[in-house]
Write a protein that holds these residues in place. Sequence first.
Motif, PDB file in Angstrom:
ATOM      1  N   MET A   1       0.827  -1.199   0.000  1.00 56.78           N
ATOM      2  CA  MET A   1       0.000   0.000   0.000  1.00 56.78           C
ATOM      3  C   MET A   1       0.865   1.254   0.000  1.00 56.78           C
ATOM      4  N   HIS A   2       1.982   1.186   0.727  1.00 49.86           N
ATOM      5  CA  HIS A   2       2.890   2.323   0.790  1.00 49.86           C
ATOM      6  C   HIS A   2       3.441   2.655  -0.612  1.00 49.86           C
ATOM      7  N   LEU A   3       3.758   1.648  -1.408  1.00 50.65           N
ATOM      8  CA  LEU A   3       4.251   1.837  -2.778  1.00 50.65           C
ATOM      9  C   LEU A   3       3.190   2.488  -3.659  1.00 50.65           C
ATOM     10  N   VAL A   4       1.950   2.110  -3.477  1.00 51.01           N
ATOM     11  CA  VAL A   4       0.851   2.676  -4.261  1.00 51.01           C
ATOM     12  C   VAL A   4       0.723   4.174  -3.983  1.00 51.01           C
ATOM     13  N   LYS A   5       0.876   4.588  -2.721  1.00 51.59           N
ATOM     14  CA  LYS A   5       0.797   5.994  -2.359  1.00 51.59           C
ATOM     15  C   LYS A   5       1.938   6.778  -3.012  1.00 51.59           C
ATOM     16  N   LYS A   6       3.131   6.205  -3.016  1.00 50.51           N
ATOM     17  CA  LYS A   6       4.284   6.885  -3.623  1.00 50.51           C
ATOM     18  C   LYS A   6       4.095   7.041  -5.133  1.00 50.51           C
ATOM     19  N   VAL A   7       3.612   6.010  -5.786  1.00 50.63           N
ATOM     20  CA  VAL A   7       3.379   6.075  -7.237  1.00 50.63           C
ATOM     21  C   VAL A   7       2.286   7.101  -7.534  1.00 50.63           C
ATOM     22  N   ALA A   8       1.210   7.056  -6.720  1.00 50.59           N
ATOM     23  CA  ALA A   8       0.111   8.012  -6.920  1.00 50.59           C
ATOM     24  C   ALA A   8       0.606   9.440  -6.722  1.00 50.59           C
ATOM     25  N   LEU A   9       1.415   9.663  -5.678  1.00 51.12           N
ATOM     26  CA  LEU A   9       1.967  10.991  -5.417  1.00 51.12           C
ATOM     27  C   LEU A   9       2.872  11.439  -6.570  1.00 51.12           C
ATOM     28  N   ALA A  10       3.673  10.529  -7.098  1.00 47.92           N
ATOM     29  CA  ALA A  10       4.552  10.848  -8.231  1.00 47.92           C
ATOM     30  C   ALA A  10       3.733  11.200  -9.463  1.00 47.92           C
ATOM     31  N   VAL A  11       2.666  10.462  -9.724  1.00 42.96           N
ATOM     32  CA  VAL A  11       1.809  10.733 -10.880  1.00 42.96           C
ATOM     33  C   VAL A  11       1.122  12.093 -10.730  1.00 42.96           C
ATOM     34  N   VAL A  12       0.618  12.388  -9.537  1.00 45.00           N
ATOM     35  CA  VAL A  12      -0.040  13.675  -9.292  1.00 45.00           C
ATOM     36  C   VAL A  12       0.965  14.813  -9.445  1.00 45.00           C
ATOM     37  N   THR A  13       2.158  14.655  -8.886  1.00 44.16           N
ATOM     38  CA  THR A  13       3.196  15.688  -8.978  1.00 44.16           C
ATOM     39  C   THR A  13       3.585  15.922 -10.436  1.00 44.16           C
ATOM     40  N   LEU A  14       3.772  14.870 -11.176  1.00 43.65           N
ATOM     41  CA  LEU A  14       4.120  14.984 -12.594  1.00 43.65           C
ATOM     42  C   LEU A  14       2.998  15.653 -13.380  1.00 43.65           C
ATOM     43  N   SER A  15       1.766  15.294 -13.081  1.00 40.53           N
ATOM     44  CA  SER A  15       0.619  15.886 -13.779  1.00 40.53           C
ATOM     45  C   SER A  15       0.507  17.379 -13.505  1.00 40.53           C
ATOM     46  N   VAL A  16       0.658  17.763 -12.237  1.00 37.34           N
ATOM     47  CA  VAL A  16       0.591  19.184 -11.871  1.00 37.34           C
ATOM     48  C   VAL A  16       1.733  19.952 -12.544  1.00 37.34           C
ATOM     49  N   SER A  17       2.920  19.369 -12.565  1.00 41.18           N
ATOM     50  CA  SER A  17       4.060  20.028 -13.212  1.00 41.18           C
ATOM     51  C   SER A  17       3.793  20.246 -14.695  1.00 41.18           C
ATOM     52  N   CYS A  18       3.247  19.240 -15.356  1.00 41.40           N
ATOM     53  CA  CYS A  18       2.935  19.361 -16.788  1.00 41.40           C
ATOM     54  C   CYS A  18       1.883  20.431 -17.033  1.00 41.40           C
ATOM     55  N   ILE A  19       0.870  20.483 -16.194  1.00 42.76           N
ATOM     56  CA  ILE A  19      -0.198  21.480 -16.344  1.00 42.76           C
ATOM     57  C   ILE A  19       0.366  22.883 -16.151  1.00 42.76           C
TER      58      ILE A  19
END
Length: 139
Positions: A1-19
Amino acid sequence: MHLVKKVALAVVTLSVSCILFAQTSREQAIVDRLAPVGSICMAGDPCAGQQASATGASAARSPQDLYNSNCMACHMTGASGAPITGNAEQWAPRIAQGMDLLHNHAINGLNAMPAKGLCMTCSDDDIRAVVDYMVEQSR
């Protein structure tokens, strides 16, 4: 579950950066499109002296150079009734009217000939010199 949170956080961070990057790029594109494409330099402005020396506009031009670049098209072909340079018969009646009148007609225009033959960079003295040159070639 901890890995899923890190991946989700990375995806959100990358998405916000792209936007944010895309928004900044769009804003910059608008600023670029609205930017002036040039500037105006009026006589008396500090840039006026720089412009003249940079373009060489103040360089002296010979009457023959002015004739070749501004007058020859009409005065070599007789376009619109222009007297052909070198044709003494066509120039004789004009010369007989006097140089002052010839100069005046060249500076201010006459019939189909526009003022200064459309040489807006030519001074009145330049035009007088070109007329004198054409007359000398046509006697």
